[in-house]
Scaffold this active site. Structure first.
Site, short mmCIF file in Angstrom:
data_model
loop_
_atom_site.label_atom_id
_atom_site.label_comp_id
_atom_site.label_asym_id
_atom_site.label_seq_id
_atom_site.Cartn_x
_atom_site.Cartn_y
_atom_site.Cartn_z
N LYS A 198 1.00 -1.23 -0.21
CA LYS A 198 -0.02 -0.25 -0.22
C LYS A 198 1.05 1.07 -0.01
O LYS A 198 0.58 2.43 -0.74
CB LYS A 198 -1.13 -0.03 1.38
CG LYS A 198 -1.91 -1.63 0.50
CD LYS A 198 -2.96 -0.96 1.81
CE LYS A 198 -3.73 -2.41 2.25
NZ LYS A 198 -5.01 -2.80 3.33
N GLN A 223 -5.02 -1.51 8.94
CA GLN A 223 -4.51 -2.68 8.66
C GLN A 223 -5.35 -3.67 9.14
O GLN A 223 -5.40 -3.91 10.34
CB GLN A 223 -3.52 -2.99 8.69
CG GLN A 223 -3.06 -4.58 8.00
CD GLN A 223 -3.11 -4.22 6.45
OE1 GLN A 223 -4.03 -3.00 5.07
NE2 GLN A 223 -4.08 -6.03 5.62
N ASP A 260 -11.23 3.09 3.28
CA ASP A 260 -11.49 1.08 3.04
C ASP A 260 -12.91 0.86 2.29
O ASP A 260 -13.43 -0.17 2.16
CB ASP A 260 -11.11 0.36 4.68
CG ASP A 260 -9.84 -0.18 4.66
OD1 ASP A 260 -9.54 -1.14 3.28
OD2 ASP A 260 -9.68 -0.47 5.27
N1 GUN Z 1 -7.25 -7.28 5.15
C1 GUN Z 1 -7.01 -7.77 4.46
N2 GUN Z 1 -7.63 -7.14 3.87
C2 GUN Z 1 -7.88 -6.06 4.23
C3 GUN Z 1 -8.47 -4.85 3.61
O1 GUN Z 1 -9.10 -4.48 2.14
N3 GUN Z 1 -8.46 -3.50 4.81
C4 GUN Z 1 -7.69 -3.36 5.46
N4 GUN Z 1 -7.41 -2.41 6.04
N5 GUN Z 1 -7.23 -4.55 6.17
C5 GUN Z 1 -7.13 -5.90 5.32
#
Ligand code: GUN
Length: 280
Positions: free
Chosen positions: A52, A96, A119
């Site tokens: 990211k 996350q 998100d």
């Molecule tokens: N953990 C697994 N997929 C995601 C996601 O799309 N966003 C976040 N914040 N955590 C995750």
């Protein structure tokens, strides 16, 4: 033999479009940062967080990394989110998941300001998506819609079967496919005669969370198969929820793992960030 839907290529195309858009916004004085918060050091989360941050650098968006120790309290995390909610230059906040056991994920998600919820997990974002109002869309389902559209797959009028009913993938996927005028069936672990149901799908979206579970007996000849799963097999190689070699004989198009849905999730996160900078 199926066409391989190349998520790496399509995500790169989207990121290049976003890079141009971010530069145009910057020229108009519109900038902003994505705050990425990780609690603990789960190995998979470390990889996702790094990807990211790299994507932000590529697009030309600033990222602020918060790597907090496993024992961080819920209260401390809520304090950090409140601070970031109040900072003008922060246009996106991403925590996350999964979080350590002692922190309530729902409480954290709800603390993020909906106008920074890149998100798309906040109940307000989910509600807006449900009624088709403006708001951030969750990245994985939005990425799958882009994969289908950019591969020339017609969605309207098709029967889409989704296996999985999670808040992150299955449920929002059903809503977005409905929005595209598909006829949608959501299947899950209690669904009876799953293979027979799946064989009725024109588009089969698999988010079952079991490595290489879906074989040829689940796939109608000519169906489009989207594999959301990601696992490591006994040889430590990445694999999905679908038996790829078998499925590609029956399908007309299929996503590989890796290089299918995975890269799209990050591309759509970047899309939400650019949208937030544009609106902010
Ligand atoms: N953990 C697994 N997929 C995601 C996601 O799309 N966003 C976040 N914040 N955590 C995750």
């Amino acid at each position: 033999m199926a066409e391989i839907i190349d998520g790496k290529r399509i995500s790169q195309q989207i990121k290049d479009e976003l890079k141009e858009k971010a530069a145009a916004l910057k020229a108009k004085g519109k900038t902003g940062a994505l705050a990425v918060i990780q609690v603990g050091a789960d190995p998979a989360s470390c990889v996702y967080v790094r990807n990211k941050k790299n994507a932000c650098a590529y697009i030309g968006i600033e990222s602020l990394a918060y790597e907090l120790p496993e024992e961080t309290t819920e209260e401390k995390l809520l304090e950090l989110i409140a601070e970031l909610n109040g900072r003008q230059e922060v246009k996106g906040i991403l925590v996350q998941l999964p979080l350590p056991q002692h922190i309530c994920e729902d409480k954290i998600i709800q603390a993020i300001s909906p106008d920074k919820d890149v998100d798309g997990f906040h109940p307000q974002s989910v509600g807006a998506m449900t009624i088709g109002a403006p708001g951030f869309l969750p990245c994985t389902p939005a990425g799958i819609i882009q994969l289908l559209k950019r591969s020339g797959v017609e969605i309207a009028g098709k029967h889409c079967v989704i296996i999985g009913r999670s808040n992150i993938v299955g449920k929002p996927m059903a809503l977005l496919m409905l929005r595209e005028n598909a006829t949608v069936t959501v299947a899950h672990s209690k669904t009876r005669n799953l293979a027979k149901l799946c064989r009725q799908a024109d588009i089969l979206i698999v988010a079952i969370g079991k490595p290489q579970f879906i074989g040829a007996e689940y796939i109608k000849e000519g169906a489009v198969v989207i594999d959301v799963g990601i696992h490591r097999n006994e040889n430590n190689k990445l694999c999905g929820d679908v038996k790829f070699e078998e499925a590609k004989q029956a399908a007309s198009a299929i996503t590989p793992v890796p290089g299918g849905v995975g890269p799209m999730t990050i591309a759509m996160l970047m899309s939400n960030c650019v949208q937030s900078i544009e609106e902010g």
